[in-house]
Design a protein around this motif. Structure first.
Motif, PDB file in Angstrom:
ATOM      1  N   LYS A 112       0.804  -1.224   0.000  1.00 56.47           N
ATOM      2  CA  LYS A 112       0.000   0.000   0.000  1.00 56.47           C
ATOM      3  C   LYS A 112       0.839   1.277   0.000  1.00 56.47           C
ATOM      4  O   LYS A 112       0.306   2.357  -0.231  1.00 56.47           O
ATOM      5  CB  LYS A 112      -0.947   0.015   1.208  1.00 56.47           C
ATOM      6  CG  LYS A 112      -2.105  -0.961   1.065  1.00 56.47           C
ATOM      7  CD  LYS A 112      -2.990  -0.919   2.298  1.00 56.47           C
ATOM      8  CE  LYS A 112      -4.109  -1.963   2.172  1.00 56.47           C
ATOM      9  NZ  LYS A 112      -4.696  -2.262   3.492  1.00 56.47           N
ATOM     10  N   ILE A 113       2.123   1.162   0.348  1.00 63.02           N
ATOM     11  CA  ILE A 113       2.998   2.336   0.264  1.00 63.02           C
ATOM     12  C   ILE A 113       4.296   1.986  -0.459  1.00 63.02           C
ATOM     13  O   ILE A 113       4.718   0.830  -0.445  1.00 63.02           O
ATOM     14  CB  ILE A 113       3.356   2.932   1.656  1.00 63.02           C
ATOM     15  CG1 ILE A 113       3.777   1.819   2.636  1.00 63.02           C
ATOM     16  CG2 ILE A 113       2.218   3.745   2.240  1.00 63.02           C
ATOM     17  CD1 ILE A 113       4.397   2.346   3.903  1.00 63.02           C
ATOM     18  N   ASP A 114       4.899   3.024  -1.057  1.00 63.08           N
ATOM     19  CA  ASP A 114       6.146   2.757  -1.792  1.00 63.08           C
ATOM     20  C   ASP A 114       7.314   2.615  -0.811  1.00 63.08           C
ATOM     21  O   ASP A 114       7.236   3.060   0.343  1.00 63.08           O
ATOM     22  CB  ASP A 114       6.416   3.877  -2.795  1.00 63.08           C
ATOM     23  CG  ASP A 114       6.522   5.218  -2.126  1.00 63.08           C
ATOM     24  OD1 ASP A 114       7.637   5.576  -1.689  1.00 63.08           O
ATOM     25  OD2 ASP A 114       5.466   5.895  -1.978  1.00 63.08           O
ATOM     26  N   ALA A 115       8.365   2.019  -1.292  1.00 65.92           N
ATOM     27  CA  ALA A 115       9.525   1.707  -0.448  1.00 65.92           C
ATOM     28  C   ALA A 115      10.138   2.957   0.173  1.00 65.92           C
ATOM     29  O   ALA A 115      10.536   2.949   1.341  1.00 65.92           O
ATOM     30  CB  ALA A 115      10.572   0.957  -1.265  1.00 65.92           C
ATOM     31  N   GLN A 116      10.173   4.032  -0.582  1.00 68.41           N
ATOM     32  CA  GLN A 116      10.792   5.260  -0.097  1.00 68.41           C
ATOM     33  C   GLN A 116      10.044   5.803   1.129  1.00 68.41           C
ATOM     34  O   GLN A 116      10.652   6.135   2.147  1.00 68.41           O
ATOM     35  CB  GLN A 116      10.807   6.306  -1.216  1.00 68.41           C
ATOM     36  CG  GLN A 116      11.847   7.379  -0.982  1.00 68.41           C
ATOM     37  CD  GLN A 116      11.735   8.508  -1.985  1.00 68.41           C
ATOM     38  OE1 GLN A 116      10.941   8.476  -2.930  1.00 68.41           O
ATOM     39  NE2 GLN A 116      12.535   9.541  -1.779  1.00 68.41           N
ATOM     40  N   THR A 117       8.720   5.900   1.012  1.00 69.48           N
ATOM     41  CA  THR A 117       7.884   6.377   2.127  1.00 69.48           C
ATOM     42  C   THR A 117       8.050   5.447   3.330  1.00 69.48           C
ATOM     43  O   THR A 117       8.189   5.888   4.465  1.00 69.48           O
ATOM     44  CB  THR A 117       6.402   6.433   1.720  1.00 69.48           C
ATOM     45  OG1 THR A 117       6.287   7.132   0.494  1.00 69.48           O
ATOM     46  CG2 THR A 117       5.570   7.123   2.785  1.00 69.48           C
ATOM     47  N   TYR A 118       8.027   4.128   3.032  1.00 68.92           N
ATOM     48  CA  TYR A 118       8.165   3.135   4.095  1.00 68.92           C
ATOM     49  C   TYR A 118       9.441   3.361   4.884  1.00 68.92           C
ATOM     50  O   TYR A 118       9.425   3.497   6.118  1.00 68.92           O
ATOM     51  CB  TYR A 118       8.142   1.715   3.511  1.00 68.92           C
ATOM     52  CG  TYR A 118       8.558   0.657   4.494  1.00 68.92           C
ATOM     53  CD1 TYR A 118       7.708   0.294   5.553  1.00 68.92           C
ATOM     54  CD2 TYR A 118       9.792   0.018   4.376  1.00 68.92           C
ATOM     55  CE1 TYR A 118       8.092  -0.666   6.469  1.00 68.92           C
ATOM     56  CE2 TYR A 118      10.179  -0.945   5.299  1.00 68.92           C
ATOM     57  CZ  TYR A 118       9.325  -1.287   6.344  1.00 68.92           C
ATOM     58  OH  TYR A 118       9.709  -2.228   7.249  1.00 68.92           O
ATOM     59  N   HIS A 119      10.587   3.458   4.225  1.00 65.10           N
ATOM     60  CA  HIS A 119      11.872   3.623   4.927  1.00 65.10           C
ATOM     61  C   HIS A 119      11.959   4.955   5.652  1.00 65.10           C
ATOM     62  O   HIS A 119      12.474   5.038   6.768  1.00 65.10           O
ATOM     63  CB  HIS A 119      13.042   3.464   3.939  1.00 65.10           C
ATOM     64  CG  HIS A 119      13.238   2.041   3.528  1.00 65.10           C
ATOM     65  ND1 HIS A 119      13.599   1.067   4.410  1.00 65.10           N
ATOM     66  CD2 HIS A 119      13.089   1.426   2.319  1.00 65.10           C
ATOM     67  CE1 HIS A 119      13.667  -0.097   3.781  1.00 65.10           C
ATOM     68  NE2 HIS A 119      13.360   0.097   2.499  1.00 65.10           N
ATOM     69  N   PHE A 120      11.396   5.986   5.003  1.00 68.30           N
ATOM     70  CA  PHE A 120      11.408   7.314   5.599  1.00 68.30           C
ATOM     71  C   PHE A 120      10.623   7.332   6.925  1.00 68.30           C
ATOM     72  O   PHE A 120      11.114   7.779   7.962  1.00 68.30           O
ATOM     73  CB  PHE A 120      10.812   8.334   4.616  1.00 68.30           C
ATOM     74  CG  PHE A 120      10.756   9.726   5.160  1.00 68.30           C
ATOM     75  CD1 PHE A 120      11.902  10.519   5.212  1.00 68.30           C
ATOM     76  CD2 PHE A 120       9.548  10.266   5.640  1.00 68.30           C
ATOM     77  CE1 PHE A 120      11.852  11.815   5.725  1.00 68.30           C
ATOM     78  CE2 PHE A 120       9.494  11.554   6.153  1.00 68.30           C
ATOM     79  CZ  PHE A 120      10.644  12.332   6.196  1.00 68.30           C
ATOM     80  N   LYS A 121       9.383   6.797   6.865  1.00 75.70           N
ATOM     81  CA  LYS A 121       8.525   6.784   8.056  1.00 75.70           C
ATOM     82  C   LYS A 121       9.089   5.839   9.131  1.00 75.70           C
ATOM     83  O   LYS A 121       9.036   6.148  10.325  1.00 75.70           O
ATOM     84  CB  LYS A 121       7.095   6.351   7.699  1.00 75.70           C
ATOM     85  CG  LYS A 121       6.316   7.345   6.871  1.00 75.70           C
ATOM     86  CD  LYS A 121       6.242   8.709   7.526  1.00 75.70           C
ATOM     87  CE  LYS A 121       5.142   8.844   8.574  1.00 75.70           C
ATOM     88  NZ  LYS A 121       5.108  10.240   9.103  1.00 75.70           N
ATOM     89  N   LEU A 122       9.621   4.696   8.691  1.00 76.22           N
ATOM     90  CA  LEU A 122      10.162   3.730   9.656  1.00 76.22           C
ATOM     91  C   LEU A 122      11.288   4.369  10.471  1.00 76.22           C
ATOM     92  O   LEU A 122      11.343   4.229  11.696  1.00 76.22           O
ATOM     93  CB  LEU A 122      10.673   2.478   8.936  1.00 76.22           C
ATOM     94  CG  LEU A 122      11.112   1.338   9.867  1.00 76.22           C
ATOM     95  CD1 LEU A 122       9.925   0.793  10.673  1.00 76.22           C
ATOM     96  CD2 LEU A 122      11.761   0.197   9.070  1.00 76.22           C
ATOM     97  N   GLU A 123      12.149   5.117   9.770  1.00 74.31           N
ATOM     98  CA  GLU A 123      13.256   5.748  10.480  1.00 74.31           C
ATOM     99  C   GLU A 123      12.739   6.803  11.466  1.00 74.31           C
ATOM    100  O   GLU A 123      13.215   6.901  12.598  1.00 74.31           O
ATOM    101  CB  GLU A 123      14.234   6.385   9.484  1.00 74.31           C
ATOM    102  CG  GLU A 123      15.594   6.593  10.130  1.00 74.31           C
ATOM    103  CD  GLU A 123      16.593   7.275   9.203  1.00 74.31           C
ATOM    104  OE1 GLU A 123      16.569   6.964   8.002  1.00 74.31           O
ATOM    105  OE2 GLU A 123      17.362   8.099   9.710  1.00 74.31           O
TER     106      GLU A 123
END
Ligand SMILES: [Zn+2]
Length: 212
Positions: A112-123
């Motif tokens: 449901k989300i792209d990898a970039q958003t995922y890594h950004f939010k996870l951090e």
């Protein structure tokens, strides 16, 4: 000699030494090793009277001690309450961050989300988590140690004079050393400088912070 090595001369910072006169009276004066002072002999009795007078000056009644302890205990209770509340709020925030991380991972797995958003939010969430954990650690629950220590000190002051009178020479010297950080003789007059926290008690006394 009771006050041997305990007093220094205010003017020259040299040693104040004792001498026995008429085979029984102990007198003290600056040793005058720098040859800039005039020897002025002061009776040991007078010096001891000044020191014991200090114990009277910071004397507290049982009621006054109780009042101070109540005050410290109230303060400690408020502090405990504040710590508990802060710990609760921080724990809630930590749980929320953990939930967000779980949801984020689910969204990532479900595509449901792209990898970039995922890594950004996870951090972002992981940093938040670390910050909250550190803050939570800094709020450890205290104990009632402060009130207990204060009571011990105040009772020691209360009993100091009595204890002094019934002590051996060694014990008397230890007690004086324990209470006073600095004892100086200034032109025949004794200057007393109490150690912490006894100086604070003397200050409180001077300011009459409690009701008579
Ligand atoms: Zn001197």
């Amino acid at each position: 000699m009771l006050l041997r090595g305990l007093i220094t001369c205010k003017k020259c910072a040299g040693a104040v030494t004792g001498d026995i006169k008429k085979e029984k009276y102990v007198y003290y004066s600056c040793h005058n090793s720098k040859r800039i002072c005039i020897k002025k002999w002061v009776k040991e009795e007078a010096l001891v009277k000044d020191m014991l007078g200090y114990f009277d000056r910071i004397q507290l009644t049982g009621d006054q001690i109780d009042e101070i302890i109540d005050f410290i205990e109230d303060y400690e209770a408020q502090e405990q309450e504040f710590i508990k509340n802060t710990q609760r709020i921080l724990t809630e925030k930590l749980n929320l961050t953990q939930e967000r991380i779980s949801k984020l991972i689910d969204m990532h797995i479900d595509g449901k989300i792209d990898a970039q958003t995922y890594h950004f939010k996870l951090e972002e969430y992981k940093n938040e988590q670390q910050r909250l954990s550190l803050e939570l650690k800094s709020y450890s629950a205290g104990s009632k140690a402060e009130a207990l220590a204060a009571r011990e000190i105040l009772e020691m002051v209360r009993d100091a004079k009595e204890y002094f009178m019934s002590s051996s020479l060694d014990e008397k010297q230890q007690l004086l050393h324990f209470f006073f950080s600095n004892l100086t003789l200034d032109d025949g007059k004794l200057d007393l400088e109490p150690r912490e926290p006894f100086n604070l008690i003397a200050d409180m006394h001077d300011q009459h912070i409690w009701r008579e």
